[in-house]
Motif scaffolding. Structure first.
Motif, PDB file in Angstrom:
ATOM      1  N   LEU A   1     122.042  77.848  41.859  1.00 15.80           N
ATOM      2  CA  LEU A   1     121.429  77.029  40.801  1.00 15.80           C
ATOM      3  C   LEU A   1     120.788  75.748  41.338  1.00 15.80           C
ATOM      4  O   LEU A   1     119.678  75.393  40.914  1.00 15.80           O
ATOM      5  N   PRO A   2     121.434  75.014  42.265  1.00 15.56           N
ATOM      6  CA  PRO A   2     120.738  73.844  42.827  1.00 15.56           C
ATOM      7  C   PRO A   2     119.412  74.201  43.493  1.00 15.56           C
ATOM      8  O   PRO A   2     118.435  73.452  43.361  1.00 15.56           O
ATOM      9  N   ARG A   3     119.351  75.338  44.187  1.00 13.58           N
ATOM     10  CA  ARG A   3     118.097  75.734  44.859  1.00 13.58           C
ATOM     11  C   ARG A   3     117.039  76.185  43.870  1.00 13.58           C
ATOM     12  O   ARG A   3     115.835  75.966  44.097  1.00 13.58           O
ATOM     13  N   SER A   4     117.452  76.841  42.799  1.00 12.13           N
ATOM     14  CA  SER A   4     116.470  77.362  41.852  1.00 12.13           C
ATOM     15  C   SER A   4     116.024  76.299  40.839  1.00 12.13           C
ATOM     16  O   SER A   4     114.851  76.249  40.458  1.00 12.13           O
TER      17      SER A   4
ATOM     18  N   TYR B   1     118.603  70.619  37.812  1.00 11.14           N
ATOM     19  CA  TYR B   1     120.042  70.924  37.878  1.00 11.14           C
ATOM     20  C   TYR B   1     120.904  69.782  37.331  1.00 11.14           C
ATOM     21  O   TYR B   1     121.714  70.005  36.422  1.00 11.14           O
ATOM     22  N   PRO B   2     120.751  68.555  37.837  1.00  8.02           N
ATOM     23  CA  PRO B   2     121.558  67.479  37.221  1.00  8.02           C
ATOM     24  C   PRO B   2     121.097  67.141  35.810  1.00  8.02           C
ATOM     25  O   PRO B   2     121.910  66.758  34.961  1.00  8.02           O
ATOM     26  N   LEU B   3     119.800  67.317  35.542  1.00 10.01           N
ATOM     27  CA  LEU B   3     119.278  66.928  34.236  1.00 10.01           C
ATOM     28  C   LEU B   3     119.743  67.860  33.112  1.00 10.01           C
ATOM     29  O   LEU B   3     119.879  67.418  31.968  1.00 10.01           O
TER      30      LEU B   3
ATOM     31  N   LEU C   1     121.849  70.948  22.078  1.00  7.11           N
ATOM     32  CA  LEU C   1     121.719  71.748  23.296  1.00  7.11           C
ATOM     33  C   LEU C   1     122.993  72.503  23.674  1.00  7.11           C
ATOM     34  O   LEU C   1     122.915  73.569  24.285  1.00  7.11           O
ATOM     35  N   LEU C   2     124.143  71.970  23.330  1.00  5.82           N
ATOM     36  CA  LEU C   2     125.386  72.632  23.744  1.00  5.82           C
ATOM     37  C   LEU C   2     125.469  74.078  23.255  1.00  5.82           C
ATOM     38  O   LEU C   2     125.793  74.971  24.050  1.00  5.82           O
ATOM     39  N   PRO C   3     125.163  74.375  21.990  1.00  6.56           N
ATOM     40  CA  PRO C   3     125.198  75.773  21.556  1.00  6.56           C
ATOM     41  C   PRO C   3     124.180  76.661  22.286  1.00  6.56           C
ATOM     42  O   PRO C   3     124.381  77.874  22.399  1.00  6.56           O
ATOM     43  N   LEU C   4     123.087  76.058  22.776  1.00  6.77           N
ATOM     44  CA  LEU C   4     122.075  76.827  23.502  1.00  6.77           C
ATOM     45  C   LEU C   4     122.477  77.073  24.957  1.00  6.77           C
ATOM     46  O   LEU C   4     122.270  78.153  25.498  1.00  6.77           O
ATOM     47  N   VAL C   5     123.040  76.050  25.569  1.00  8.79           N
ATOM     48  CA  VAL C   5     123.390  76.137  26.998  1.00  8.79           C
ATOM     49  C   VAL C   5     124.674  76.930  27.220  1.00  8.79           C
ATOM     50  O   VAL C   5     124.810  77.634  28.230  1.00  8.79           O
ATOM     51  N   LEU C   6     125.604  76.841  26.277  1.00  3.42           N
ATOM     52  CA  LEU C   6     126.935  77.430  26.481  1.00  3.42           C
ATOM     53  C   LEU C   6     126.900  78.931  26.791  1.00  3.42           C
ATOM     54  O   LEU C   6     127.558  79.372  27.739  1.00  3.42           O
ATOM     55  N   PRO C   7     126.138  79.770  26.056  1.00  2.00           N
ATOM     56  CA  PRO C   7     126.096  81.192  26.414  1.00  2.00           C
ATOM     57  C   PRO C   7     125.511  81.447  27.799  1.00  2.00           C
ATOM     58  O   PRO C   7     126.014  82.305  28.538  1.00  2.00           O
ATOM     59  N   ALA C   8     124.455  80.714  28.158  1.00  2.26           N
ATOM     60  CA  ALA C   8     123.861  80.885  29.492  1.00  2.26           C
ATOM     61  C   ALA C   8     124.829  80.447  30.580  1.00  2.26           C
ATOM     62  O   ALA C   8     124.943  81.084  31.640  1.00  2.26           O
ATOM     63  N   LEU C   9     125.544  79.336  30.323  1.00  2.00           N
ATOM     64  CA  LEU C   9     126.538  78.859  31.283  1.00  2.00           C
ATOM     65  C   LEU C   9     127.692  79.858  31.397  1.00  2.00           C
ATOM     66  O   LEU C   9     128.171  80.139  32.510  1.00  2.00           O
ATOM     67  N   SER C  10     128.105  80.420  30.275  1.00  2.00           N
ATOM     68  CA  SER C  10     129.164  81.434  30.292  1.00  2.00           C
ATOM     69  C   SER C  10     128.725  82.666  31.071  1.00  2.00           C
ATOM     70  O   SER C  10     129.523  83.281  31.790  1.00  2.00           O
ATOM     71  N   PHE C  11     127.453  83.030  30.933  1.00  2.00           N
ATOM     72  CA  PHE C  11     126.872  84.149  31.681  1.00  2.00           C
ATOM     73  C   PHE C  11     127.045  83.947  33.185  1.00  2.00           C
ATOM     74  O   PHE C  11     127.476  84.858  33.909  1.00  2.00           O
ATOM     75  N   VAL C  12     126.734  82.745  33.667  1.00  2.00           N
ATOM     76  CA  VAL C  12     126.860  82.449  35.102  1.00  2.00           C
ATOM     77  C   VAL C  12     128.333  82.428  35.521  1.00  2.00           C
ATOM     78  O   VAL C  12     128.693  82.952  36.588  1.00  2.00           O
ATOM     79  N   VAL C  13     129.186  81.837  34.689  1.00  2.00           N
ATOM     80  CA  VAL C  13     130.622  81.775  35.009  1.00  2.00           C
ATOM     81  C   VAL C  13     131.211  83.179  35.108  1.00  2.00           C
ATOM     82  O   VAL C  13     131.937  83.506  36.057  1.00  2.00           O
ATOM     83  N   LEU C  14     130.915  84.017  34.130  1.00  2.00           N
ATOM     84  CA  LEU C  14     131.437  85.388  34.139  1.00  2.00           C
ATOM     85  C   LEU C  14     130.901  86.171  35.324  1.00  2.00           C
ATOM     86  O   LEU C  14     131.625  86.962  35.954  1.00  2.00           O
TER      87      LEU C  14
ATOM     88  N   SER D   1     117.871  84.929  34.751  1.00  2.00           N
ATOM     89  CA  SER D   1     117.607  84.904  33.315  1.00  2.00           C
ATOM     90  C   SER D   1     118.128  83.636  32.648  1.00  2.00           C
ATOM     91  O   SER D   1     117.691  83.285  31.541  1.00  2.00           O
ATOM     92  N   SER D   2     119.057  82.945  33.302  1.00  2.00           N
ATOM     93  CA  SER D   2     119.604  81.714  32.720  1.00  2.00           C
ATOM     94  C   SER D   2     118.728  80.495  32.980  1.00  2.00           C
ATOM     95  O   SER D   2     118.885  79.460  32.313  1.00  2.00           O
ATOM     96  N   VAL D   3     117.800  80.588  33.916  1.00  2.00           N
ATOM     97  CA  VAL D   3     117.005  79.425  34.332  1.00  2.00           C
ATOM     98  C   VAL D   3     116.189  78.814  33.196  1.00  2.00           C
ATOM     99  O   VAL D   3     116.169  77.582  33.041  1.00  2.00           O
ATOM    100  N   PRO D   4     115.484  79.601  32.350  1.00  3.06           N
ATOM    101  CA  PRO D   4     114.689  78.955  31.284  1.00  3.06           C
ATOM    102  C   PRO D   4     115.509  78.093  30.328  1.00  3.06           C
ATOM    103  O   PRO D   4     115.042  77.017  29.910  1.00  3.06           O
TER     104      PRO D   4
END
Length: 493
Positions: A266-269, A274-276, A287-300, A314-317
């Protein structure tokens, strides 16, 4: 008129231009793209003659669907037909199908971007485009025929409908992506579905019926198409799921630590985003409801030992959206002392990100050595006696690092990808040329070599970072061919 056109399509022109630049500068493909690229070639050149299709001879580790290849081939077929009628080299067709794929993916990103504008405003849209443009991987990969990229196009549509409030449509798109292109999109589908249920945005039974019908239709479509193309009863993504998740065979291709996506990929892409994107979640409660599923996708996904950046692209956008909201907030408050400092930091980070993208592009340009080797061989390898075939053997390493069927030329060139030939056997075979990873082969003379990217190295002068390259692919000529031996070759010393 021109200003109206730019207002409507200016952002799209910017992103398409960058993606097209990447295609033109680095047209070759890697092994990860081979199935879809070879499938597009066969659909466009062999058409209904299935017995000539490459996947029947080289099926790969797991089967993949032809649906994405058919879609891209349909869009690119008129121009590819013109290439065939004009008898142009097939490499032009490769560029065309990659440009067609890139336009398809960026059109889905356009749909998402319009929903971002409608929900968050024009300024957030502008920052969304800026972050996308200066990041290397999304625009470089958007024209690459990976199942992950085909899935990302569908996921972009799902994101867009999610932002519009069309929750059932969003779920249906994710079901489509899961059953046809990438079974791992279920790791995004489940968190999103759970969130929509917990917030009472959808009804469980309506969602269940809707997704069940879509799943059955998608399975029917892929089984129908792919059983015909593979000549056996087949649901490709189920076999991929069984191979990767149940048997856990994907780890045979290397593993990374559980935190690799968050500390490297994620830092490279994302670079500046990334920090923003984390800051954006704190600044805007939407934003939390929007980011949470994408973040969960990466965690899983992090639980799977074998990791690659393309798996989570697919999580980048969505992360870019969160970063764009944060950047917009900082920009709007730039006249205040602390926010002014943050604004200057972001400007500096954007410039650093641009530098990182340029360096990454330069490394990627050198990362397809066998494609460049075959191109050079076609230019200088012709012999005076044109009645003889010029047989080129391509070893597995070269086939995986830049050479596809689109790179092959017509008569007198002929190609073999026969595997498991020992180095001693080559001397007994009558190949004209070898494209090989080995420097010396008995019975053949090394004619020239092509370098590949090795590593980045810092130095005290300018530029501060340089690319180290090393020979990776060697082109050999048969010493029994007198005319070939008399030609002036660059050599391998």
């Amino acid at each position: 008129m021109a200003s109206k056109f730019l207002q409507l399509y200016g952002y799209d022109l910017l992103l398409v231009s960058i993606a097209a630049f990447y295609v033109l500068m680095v047209p070759y493909t890697k092994v990860e793209e081979s199935f879809n690229i070879q499938a597009m070639h066969d659909i466009l050149y062999h058409r209904h003659h299935l017995d000539n299709y490459d996947h029947l001879e080289f099926p790969g580790v797991v089967p993949r669907t032809f649906i994405g290849a058919f879609l891209v081939s349909i869009f690119s077929s008129p121009i590819v037909l013109a290439v065939q009628l004009l008898h142009l080299p097939k490499i032009y067709s490769l560029i065309i199908v990659r440009l067609a794929l890139g336009c398809i993916i960026l059109s889905t990103l356009r749909f998402l971007r319009i929903q971002v504008r409608n929900k968050f405003g024009h300024q957030v849209e502008a920052f969304f485009v800026i972050f996308t443009a200066i990041q290397f991987h999304l625009l470089f990969y958007c024209s690459r025929a990976l199942p992950n990229i085909l899935a990302m196009g569908v996921v972009n549509l799902a994101y867009g409908h999610w932002l519009k409030g069309n929750f059932y449509t969003a779920l249906n798109y994710l079901v489509f992506a899961t059953t046809i292109f990438r079974c791992d999109i279920v790791l995004l589908l489940c968190p999103l579905g759970l969130e929509l249920l917990l917030t009472k945005s959808i009804s469980f039974w309506r969602a269940f019926k809707c997704c069940t019908v879509t799943t059955l239709l998608c399975i029917g479509l892929t089984v129908l198409v792919d059983s015909i193309m593979w000549k056996r009863f087949l649901w490709p993504e189920f076999e991929v799921f069984w191979f990767n998740s149940v048997l856990n065979r994907s780890s045979e291709w290397g593993t990374h630590s559980i935190h690799w996506y968050f500390t490297s990929a994620l830092p490279r892409s994302l670079l500046t985003a990334y920090p923003l994107f984390m800051l954006g979640v704190l600044l805007d409660r939407r934003l939390l409801p929007l980011v949470l599923p994408a973040l969960s996708f990466v965690v899983l996904y992090s639980k799977l030992p074998h990791k690659e950046l393309r798996f989570i692209i697919s999580s980048v956008p969505i992360f870019n959206l969160s970063a764009a909201v944060a950047a917009s907030r900082i920009y709007n408050n730039r006249k205040k002392s602390f926010w002014k400092f943050l604004n200057l930091v972001i400007l500096g980070l954007l410039l650093i990100s641009l530098g990182c993208t340029i360096i990454t592009f330069m490394a990627s340009y050198e990362n397809y050595p066998s494609g460049r080797a075959l191109k050079e061989l076609h230019q200088i390898g012709h012999l005076a006696n044109k009645s003889n075939e010029l047989w080129v053997h391509i070893d597995p390493f070269s086939a995986m690092n830049g050479i596809s069927l689109f790179c092959e030329n017509e008569w007198p060139w002929r190609y073999s990808k026969e595997e498991e030939i020992t180095l001693e056997e080559f001397g007994q075979r009558n190949f004209t040329y070898l494209i090989n990873e080995h420097r010396t082969i008995d019975g053949y003379k090394c004619l020239f070599y092509v370098n590949d990217f090795s590593r980045l190295r810092r130095q005290s002068g300018f530029p501060p970072i340089i690319l180290d390259k090393e020979p990776k692919v060697y082109i050999h000529g048969n010493i029994k061919n007198e005319e070939l031996m008399l030609k002036p070759w660059p050599g391998c010393s």
